[in-house]
Write an enzyme that holds these catalytic residues in place. Structure first.
Site, PDB file in Angstrom:
ATOM      1  N   ASP A  49      56.468  36.060  45.164  1.00  0.00           N
ATOM      2  CA  ASP A  49      57.156  36.712  43.433  1.00  0.00           C
ATOM      3  C   ASP A  49      56.843  38.011  44.249  1.00  0.00           C
ATOM      4  O   ASP A  49      58.229  39.158  43.618  1.00  0.00           O
ATOM      5  CB  ASP A  49      56.684  36.240  42.304  1.00  0.00           C
ATOM      6  N   ARG A 129      34.877  52.334  31.673  1.00  0.00           N
ATOM      7  CA  ARG A 129      34.680  53.484  30.449  1.00  0.00           C
ATOM      8  C   ARG A 129      36.789  52.665  29.974  1.00  0.00           C
ATOM      9  O   ARG A 129      37.270  53.055  30.451  1.00  0.00           O
ATOM     10  CB  ARG A 129      35.333  54.417  30.826  1.00  0.00           C
ATOM     11  N   ASP A 148      40.934  47.695  28.628  1.00  0.00           N
ATOM     12  CA  ASP A 148      41.601  48.458  29.678  1.00  0.00           C
ATOM     13  C   ASP A 148      42.534  48.918  30.334  1.00  0.00           C
ATOM     14  O   ASP A 148      42.912  49.009  30.850  1.00  0.00           O
ATOM     15  CB  ASP A 148      40.788  47.045  30.444  1.00  0.00           C
ATOM     16  N   THR A 159      54.980  35.039  32.735  1.00  0.00           N
ATOM     17  CA  THR A 159      54.843  34.328  33.486  1.00  0.00           C
ATOM     18  C   THR A 159      53.636  35.507  34.296  1.00  0.00           C
ATOM     19  O   THR A 159      53.239  34.567  35.509  1.00  0.00           O
ATOM     20  CB  THR A 159      55.867  33.928  34.318  1.00  0.00           C
ATOM     21  N   ALA A 160      54.194  36.671  34.784  1.00  0.00           N
ATOM     22  CA  ALA A 160      52.054  37.363  35.453  1.00  0.00           C
ATOM     23  C   ALA A 160      51.599  38.053  34.865  1.00  0.00           C
ATOM     24  O   ALA A 160      50.862  37.423  34.031  1.00  0.00           O
ATOM     25  CB  ALA A 160      53.966  38.536  36.198  1.00  0.00           C
ATOM     26  N   TYR A 161      51.146  38.953  34.749  1.00  0.00           N
ATOM     27  CA  TYR A 161      49.820  39.427  34.397  1.00  0.00           C
ATOM     28  C   TYR A 161      49.844  39.334  33.372  1.00  0.00           C
ATOM     29  O   TYR A 161      48.628  39.322  32.614  1.00  0.00           O
ATOM     30  CB  TYR A 161      49.921  41.655  34.993  1.00  0.00           C
ATOM     31  N   SER A 162      51.082  39.425  32.380  1.00  0.00           N
ATOM     32  CA  SER A 162      51.010  39.694  30.590  1.00  0.00           C
ATOM     33  C   SER A 162      50.621  37.838  29.894  1.00  0.00           C
ATOM     34  O   SER A 162      49.441  37.866  29.577  1.00  0.00           O
ATOM     35  CB  SER A 162      52.598  39.714  29.827  1.00  0.00           C
ATOM     36  N   SER A 164      48.270  36.024  32.393  1.00  0.00           N
ATOM     37  CA  SER A 164      46.898  36.194  32.619  1.00  0.00           C
ATOM     38  C   SER A 164      46.519  36.886  31.711  1.00  0.00           C
ATOM     39  O   SER A 164      44.445  36.954  32.187  1.00  0.00           O
ATOM     40  CB  SER A 164      46.754  36.722  34.157  1.00  0.00           C
TER      41      SER A 164
END
Length: 254
Positions: A49, A129, A148, A159-162, A164
């Site tokens: 991807d 921090r 963070d 389907t990616a970082y979001s 997870s």
């Protein structure tokens, strides 16, 4: 038809498959464009991807469709497998495919802009921090996140970082902006899904720098008081498709 190739760097199998791809294209009467100065009719990605996302940048620049061969792990963005090689080239040259348009997302930082297919990520630089992000939607203050980071994804990027970060899976035929905080220190840590036409303004709070990326393209670090503007991209990226497959079926297959 002229093709440009985007090949994953490093793996020997990707380089070997790319060579087979060049031979197959030439044998079928097509042409592989080696010079970026010559406009292709199509972009082919060979890899995972991440390679498809890199190919999408070229597809957007030339305003042409793209298709990915999956040599990665999940391959949510890829349409074809390596075994499909000859059939894919025949169908592309014959015009036997459909085009699926996916919305893009644009981030602007002090006049510099970048457009992506998956997401804009604003996240902390100092691992120890939290960062403070003041978010406004269409010039109306929405929320100050203590977290963070914050992901602003397209449905394609859901389907990616979001995902997870516990964000929802959203069918990419839809148009929306999906705001998902990363490890929020707040009672409100849910994803917010808003209209694609919305304009987001994210102001960095306190003296805690953040970094901004668009599909992993680095837009640099920002200090307190600096702003990231996020909106729908000017035009969609176009993916070639051979077979109708519902989004729920894609998820279960992967």
């Amino acid at each position: 038809m002229k093709f440009a190739l985007e090949v994953r760097h490093g793996p020997e199998n990707a380089r070997a498959f790319a060579e087979k791809l060049r031979v197959a294209i030439a044998s079928a009467g097509g042409k592989v464009v080696e010079d970026d100065g010559e406009r292709p009719d199509f972009i082919l990605a060979v890899g995972g991807d991440g390679t498809v996302l890199a190919a999408a940048q070229r597809a957007l620049a030339h305003d042409v469709p793209l298709l990915g061969f999956n040599l990665g792990t999940m391959g949510f963005l890829a349409e074809a497998e390596p075994d499909d090689l000859d059939q894919v080239i025949t169908r592309l040259l014959g015009g036997d495919y459909e085009v699926s348009e996916r919305m893009t997302v644009k981030a602007t930082v002090e006049g510099a802009s970048a457009t992506g297919v998956n997401d804009v990520v604003v996240e902390k630089v100092d691992s120890q921090r939290l960062i403070h992000l003041d978010v406004a939607v269409d010039d109306e203050h929405f929320l100050t996140y203590r977290a963070d980071g914050l992901i602003v994804a397209t449905p394609t990027g859901s389907t990616a970082y979001s995902f997870s970060a516990r964000g929802p899976l959203v069918d990419p035929v839809l148009s929306a902006l999906i705001l998902t905080p990363v490890a929020a220190h707040s009672l409100f840590d849910r994803t917010l899904v808003i209209a694609a036409s919305s304009r987001l303004s994210i102001v960095v709070g306190k003296d805690r720098p953040v970094k901004v990326t668009v599909d992993k393209i680095d837009m640099g670090h920002l200090g307190a008081g600096r702003t990231v503007e996020i909106e729908q991209g000017a035009r969609p990226v176009r993916f070639a498709r051979f077979r109708p497959r519902s989004f729920p079926r894609l998820i279960t297959d992967k």
